[in-house]
Design a protein around this motif. Structure first.
Motif, PDB file in Angstrom:
ATOM      1  N   ARG A 351      24.756  51.723 -17.817  1.00 36.06           N
ATOM      2  CA  ARG A 351      23.628  52.655 -17.724  1.00 36.06           C
ATOM      3  C   ARG A 351      22.357  51.864 -17.425  1.00 36.06           C
ATOM      4  N   LEU A 352      21.620  52.349 -16.424  1.00 39.07           N
ATOM      5  CA  LEU A 352      20.395  51.694 -15.980  1.00 39.07           C
ATOM      6  C   LEU A 352      19.259  52.706 -16.015  1.00 39.07           C
ATOM      7  N   TRP A 353      18.126  52.303 -16.648  1.00 36.10           N
ATOM      8  CA  TRP A 353      16.930  53.135 -16.648  1.00 36.10           C
ATOM      9  C   TRP A 353      15.759  52.314 -16.092  1.00 36.10           C
ATOM     10  N   ILE A 354      15.022  52.906 -15.193  1.00 32.86           N
ATOM     11  CA  ILE A 354      13.779  52.310 -14.686  1.00 32.86           C
ATOM     12  C   ILE A 354      12.709  53.379 -14.824  1.00 32.86           C
ATOM     13  N   GLU A 355      11.723  53.119 -15.665  1.00 31.34           N
ATOM     14  CA  GLU A 355      10.708  54.133 -15.935  1.00 31.34           C
ATOM     15  C   GLU A 355       9.356  53.467 -16.151  1.00 31.34           C
ATOM     16  N   ILE A 363      12.551  48.430 -17.807  1.00 30.94           N
ATOM     17  CA  ILE A 363      13.885  48.302 -17.212  1.00 30.94           C
ATOM     18  C   ILE A 363      14.874  48.094 -18.355  1.00 30.94           C
ATOM     19  N   THR A 364      15.880  48.963 -18.418  1.00 26.57           N
ATOM     20  CA  THR A 364      16.886  48.865 -19.472  1.00 26.57           C
ATOM     21  C   THR A 364      18.271  48.918 -18.843  1.00 26.57           C
ATOM     22  N   VAL A 365      19.124  47.965 -19.222  1.00 25.50           N
ATOM     23  CA  VAL A 365      20.511  47.935 -18.764  1.00 25.50           C
ATOM     24  C   VAL A 365      21.391  47.864 -20.005  1.00 25.50           C
ATOM     25  N   GLU A 366      22.322  48.815 -20.122  1.00 19.53           N
ATOM     26  CA  GLU A 366      23.247  48.847 -21.258  1.00 19.53           C
ATOM     27  C   GLU A 366      24.677  48.931 -20.750  1.00 19.53           C
ATOM     28  N   ASN A 367      25.547  48.188 -21.391  1.00 19.38           N
ATOM     29  CA  ASN A 367      26.968  48.259 -21.053  1.00 19.38           C
ATOM     30  C   ASN A 367      27.801  47.807 -22.239  1.00 19.38           C
ATOM     31  N   PRO A 368      29.003  48.380 -22.415  1.00 15.24           N
ATOM     32  CA  PRO A 368      29.904  47.896 -23.465  1.00 15.24           C
ATOM     33  C   PRO A 368      30.371  46.491 -23.119  1.00 15.24           C
ATOM     34  N   VAL A 369      30.658  45.730 -24.162  1.00 15.33           N
ATOM     35  CA  VAL A 369      31.161  44.379 -23.949  1.00 15.33           C
ATOM     36  C   VAL A 369      32.487  44.229 -24.680  1.00 15.33           C
ATOM     37  N   ALA A 370      33.348  43.413 -24.085  1.00 21.75           N
ATOM     38  CA  ALA A 370      34.637  43.146 -24.728  1.00 21.75           C
ATOM     39  C   ALA A 370      34.399  42.334 -25.996  1.00 21.75           C
TER      40      ALA A 370
END
Length: 426
Positions: A351-355, A363-370
């Motif tokens: 998920r990427l947000w640019i606001e 700028i926010t980048v979120e992702n699950p990690v192993a």
């Protein structure tokens, strides 16, 4: 005896002797000017034939040499080059830039005066002593060939002893000349680092220049890491995804190959632009730096072609962002997606947000990690590059894993309009 012989007639001594003679040659114009002053002042028509008047002219001309060194800053690098080549002084002890400050000019002027002063004396001795020493050495032979009628010896001296000691005196005179030249050359070599070496201001300027050079190199390193590193990660995953579905999903394979072609073409252009700065005498490449406005959609498309699902929300008008902010924000987003490609694993959604909010571009980048990849203390070079970019723009960076989710959040201060129109999901 060997050390003394080397000190008087060794290779280093000979080169320093040449350096002194060059100083004497440089002193001659100032001596001529001094003669123009001394002649009328002493009412003498033949100053050149009078040794005391010559020395007086030399003394009058030396202050003019000092003034010359003060007025011409390039005197220091020229003298430093001669000292390095002829006096055996280490290059690192000398300054090769023009003398700009008052201290540097004063030191250079003192050195120039000493060089011309010692050089004028040694050069004059080098012209006068060898003929005289040669005459003394050949005196017995001259008397034997032509008798005392050819060479008139003083009646008050014992002619036998004169003929015996004359050659010894001639050799001693030459040794004395060599000793004077060696001592003067050694003194100049010892004083050169103090007078021609870098001043505190020179050292500060050198440190600032090196810091600027390192800043440029670090920026180029960040550009190479972000562009090439992201491209290699994307191309690797795109090729891997295409290989897995080669027989079952030809359409996806075509999209992946097209993305690989687009990614490599763009990256080669960016690489050429960066390497052009590093090539001596080469013109930097002309490939424009990517920005959010110019290539955000392409970046998302190429990332998705690698099999990674990306949900992006752009809550800011990328066209209205200042160019510098848009360029750096693009690199930050690129590195965030690159990290997700490498570490999120397969079958996850990024998920990427640019606001824009509170005068900042967020700028926010979120992702699950192993689970096996959660612990990466300090991150890699990419996170340091993001932190460097953010710090240069006066922003803040937060990155870390919590509850199985990796989150990168960057806040960059706006330099343009703060109230930007909102767009929907990309």
């Amino acid at each position: 005896m060997t050390e003394l012989s080397r000190f008087l007639f060794g290779r280093r001594a000979r080169r320093r002797w040449i350096h002194l003679i060059l100083g004497g040659a440089l002193a001659m114009p100032y001596v001529f000017v001094g003669q123009l002053v001394v002649g009328p002042a002493t009412d003498s028509r033949y100053v050149f034939n009078d040794l005391p008047l010559q020395l007086l002219s030399f003394a009058v001309g030396l202050p003019l040499a000092t003034i010359t060194a003060v007025l011409f800053p390039l005197t220091r690098p020229l003298e430093a080059g001669a000292v390095r080549s002829l006096c055996g002084v280490e290059a690192g002890l000398l300054a090769y830039g023009p003398a700009r400050t008052r201290t540097a000019k004063g030191r250079a002027a003192a050195w120039f005066t000493l060089h011309l002063g010692f050089g004028g004396i040694i050069a004059g001795m080098s012209l006068a002593v060898p003929p005289f020493a040669g005459f003394l050495a050949a005196l017995p032979l001259l008397v034997w060939l032509g008798g005392e009628e050819l060479v008139e010896l003083p009646d008050a001296l014992d002619h036998t002893w004169v003929l015996v000691l004359a050659p010894v005196a001639g050799v001693a005179t030459m040794v004395a000349l060599a000793g004077c030249a060696a001592v003067c050359g050694s003194l100049l070599a010892r004083w050169a680092p103090a007078l021609l070496g870098p001043t505190p201001e020179d050292r500060l300027a050198a440190v600032e220049a090196r810091a600027a050079d390192l800043a440029v190199r670090n920026r180029l390193a960040r550009e190479l890491h972000d562009s090439v590193g992201h491209a290699l990660s994307a191309v690797t995953l795109q090729a891997s995804a295409a290989r897995r579905v080669l027989d079952s999903d030809p359409e996806f394979v075509r999209e992946a190959l097209a993305a690989i072609e687009d990614t490599t073409r763009r990256t080669v252009g960016e690489l050429d632009a960066v390497l052009g700065v590093l090539r001596d005498g080469d013109t930097p490449g002309t490939a424009p730096a990517p920005t959010l406005a110019a290539d955000l959609d392409g970046l998302l498309r190429r990332t998705r072609a690698g099999g990674l699902r990306v949900t992006a929300t752009l809550a800011a008008d990328a066209e209205a962002l200042p160019p510098v902010l848009s360029r750096e924000a693009y690199r930050i987003v690129q590195e965030g997606l690159s990290n997700a490609l490498k570490h999120a694993g397969e079958g996850v959604t990024v998920r990427l947000w640019i606001e824009v909010a509170d005068g900042h571009l967020r700028i926010t980048v979120e992702n699950p990690v192993a689970t096996a990849r959660e612990c990466r203390p300090g991150g890699g070079h990419g996170l340091r590059g993001i932190a460097d970019r953010t710090r240069l723009l006066g922003g803040t960076t937060e990155a870390g894993a919590a509850r199985g989710t990796w989150r990168l959040h960057v806040r960059l201060p706006m330099t343009g309009p703060e109230d930007l129109p909102v767009k929907g999901p990309a």
